[in-house]
Scaffold this motif. Structure first.
Motif, PDB file in Angstrom:
ATOM      1  N   ARG A 197       5.389  -3.470   0.943  1.00  0.00           N
ATOM      2  CA  ARG A 197       5.387  -4.452   2.464  1.00  0.00           C
ATOM      3  C   ARG A 197       4.183  -3.890   2.908  1.00  0.00           C
ATOM      4  O   ARG A 197       3.670  -4.177   3.146  1.00  0.00           O
ATOM      5  CB  ARG A 197       7.116  -4.818   2.366  1.00  0.00           C
ATOM      6  CG  ARG A 197       8.083  -5.406   2.670  1.00  0.00           C
ATOM      7  CD  ARG A 197       8.952  -5.767   3.199  1.00  0.00           C
ATOM      8  NE  ARG A 197       9.349  -5.060   4.004  1.00  0.00           N
ATOM      9  CZ  ARG A 197      10.534  -3.858   3.886  1.00  0.00           C
ATOM     10  NH1 ARG A 197      11.851  -4.547   3.107  1.00  0.00           N
ATOM     11  NH2 ARG A 197      10.514  -3.286   5.384  1.00  0.00           N
ATOM     12  N   LEU A 198       4.297  -2.304   2.668  1.00  0.00           N
ATOM     13  CA  LEU A 198       3.728  -1.408   3.581  1.00  0.00           C
ATOM     14  C   LEU A 198       1.646  -1.928   2.917  1.00  0.00           C
ATOM     15  O   LEU A 198       1.154  -1.988   3.648  1.00  0.00           O
ATOM     16  CB  LEU A 198       3.974  -0.037   2.631  1.00  0.00           C
ATOM     17  CG  LEU A 198       2.635   0.436   4.082  1.00  0.00           C
ATOM     18  CD1 LEU A 198       2.248   0.530   5.388  1.00  0.00           C
ATOM     19  CD2 LEU A 198       3.214   2.255   3.821  1.00  0.00           C
ATOM     20  N   LEU A 199       1.708  -2.372   1.373  1.00  0.00           N
ATOM     21  CA  LEU A 199       0.743  -2.047   1.027  1.00  0.00           C
ATOM     22  C   LEU A 199      -0.113  -3.585   1.431  1.00  0.00           C
ATOM     23  O   LEU A 199      -1.268  -4.156   1.674  1.00  0.00           O
ATOM     24  CB  LEU A 199       0.917  -1.819  -0.566  1.00  0.00           C
ATOM     25  CG  LEU A 199      -0.158  -0.715  -1.728  1.00  0.00           C
ATOM     26  CD1 LEU A 199       0.361  -1.252  -2.985  1.00  0.00           C
ATOM     27  CD2 LEU A 199      -1.306  -0.367  -0.616  1.00  0.00           C
ATOM     28  N   ALA A 200       1.045  -4.691   1.365  1.00  0.00           N
ATOM     29  CA  ALA A 200       0.406  -6.152   1.938  1.00  0.00           C
ATOM     30  C   ALA A 200       0.302  -5.735   3.089  1.00  0.00           C
ATOM     31  O   ALA A 200      -1.103  -6.920   3.301  1.00  0.00           O
ATOM     32  CB  ALA A 200       1.634  -7.177   1.038  1.00  0.00           C
ATOM     33  N   GLY A 201       0.710  -5.323   4.237  1.00  0.00           N
ATOM     34  CA  GLY A 201       0.950  -5.591   5.915  1.00  0.00           C
ATOM     35  C   GLY A 201      -0.811  -4.912   5.733  1.00  0.00           C
ATOM     36  O   GLY A 201      -2.111  -4.672   6.108  1.00  0.00           O
ATOM     37  N   PHE A 202      -0.917  -3.896   4.745  1.00  0.00           N
ATOM     38  CA  PHE A 202      -2.269  -3.007   4.869  1.00  0.00           C
ATOM     39  C   PHE A 202      -3.076  -3.503   4.648  1.00  0.00           C
ATOM     40  O   PHE A 202      -4.543  -3.720   5.233  1.00  0.00           O
ATOM     41  CB  PHE A 202      -2.232  -1.421   3.770  1.00  0.00           C
ATOM     42  CG  PHE A 202      -3.218  -0.385   4.032  1.00  0.00           C
ATOM     43  CD1 PHE A 202      -2.928   0.763   5.084  1.00  0.00           C
ATOM     44  CD2 PHE A 202      -3.668  -0.932   2.996  1.00  0.00           C
ATOM     45  CE1 PHE A 202      -4.541   1.255   5.017  1.00  0.00           C
ATOM     46  CE2 PHE A 202      -4.704   0.677   2.570  1.00  0.00           C
ATOM     47  CZ  PHE A 202      -4.775   1.571   3.873  1.00  0.00           C
ATOM     48  N   GLN A 203      -3.798  -3.860   3.379  1.00  0.00           N
ATOM     49  CA  GLN A 203      -4.307  -5.648   2.703  1.00  0.00           C
ATOM     50  C   GLN A 203      -5.149  -5.683   4.025  1.00  0.00           C
ATOM     51  O   GLN A 203      -5.906  -6.505   4.347  1.00  0.00           O
ATOM     52  CB  GLN A 203      -4.117  -5.926   1.578  1.00  0.00           C
ATOM     53  CG  GLN A 203      -4.203  -3.998   0.528  1.00  0.00           C
ATOM     54  CD  GLN A 203      -3.595  -4.842  -0.384  1.00  0.00           C
ATOM     55  OE1 GLN A 203      -2.643  -5.834  -0.896  1.00  0.00           O
ATOM     56  NE2 GLN A 203      -3.665  -3.554  -1.645  1.00  0.00           N
TER      57      GLN A 203
END
Length: 123
Positions: free
Chosen positions: A58-64
């Motif tokens: 989830r963090l990576l999806a938001g970061f990307q």
């Protein structure tokens, strides 16, 4: 007598090749830096906050999503001569400042300052 390199004598077809090579290198460099920052961020949230695979996804999806959005703002539709890797950082610094968070660098160290809000502690 000092020699100064200019692109004045370079044939147009070579200039196009040079521009393509530079764009390819810049894209590769951006991808390497992005992977390093994402890896460091994931290690940090795992070490400090115990994030597991789902939270990190989830963090990576938001970061990307943020990276791609700022990348579009910093590069797409902008005059090629104004496109720099620093453009995205400037846009992010402006957004953070609007939220009361200022970041800067001092000899490779990132400094974060937050505006204090009533009832909240900086930290």
């Amino acid at each position: 007598m000092k020699a100064r390199l200019t692109s004045g004598g370079i044939p147009q077809e070579y200039k196009k090749d040079i521009d393509r090579i530079f764009r390819d290198y810049e894209q590769r460099y951006q991808n390497v830096i992005l992977e390093r920052m994402m890896g460091a961020m994931l290690l940090t949230v795992n070490d400090l906050f115990g994030f597991g695979r789902r939270r990190m996804e989830r963090l990576l999806a938001g970061f990307q999503e943020i990276i791609h959005g700022y990348n579009e703002d910093a590069y797409d539709g902008v005059d090629k001569h104004l496109q720099t890797m620093e453009a995205m950082n400037r846009l992010m610094r402006e957004e953070l400042a609007a939220r009361g968070i200022e970041i800067s660098q001092n000899h490779g160290n990132i400094i974060i300052r937050t505006a204090s809000r009533k009832g909240h502690k900086d930290g």
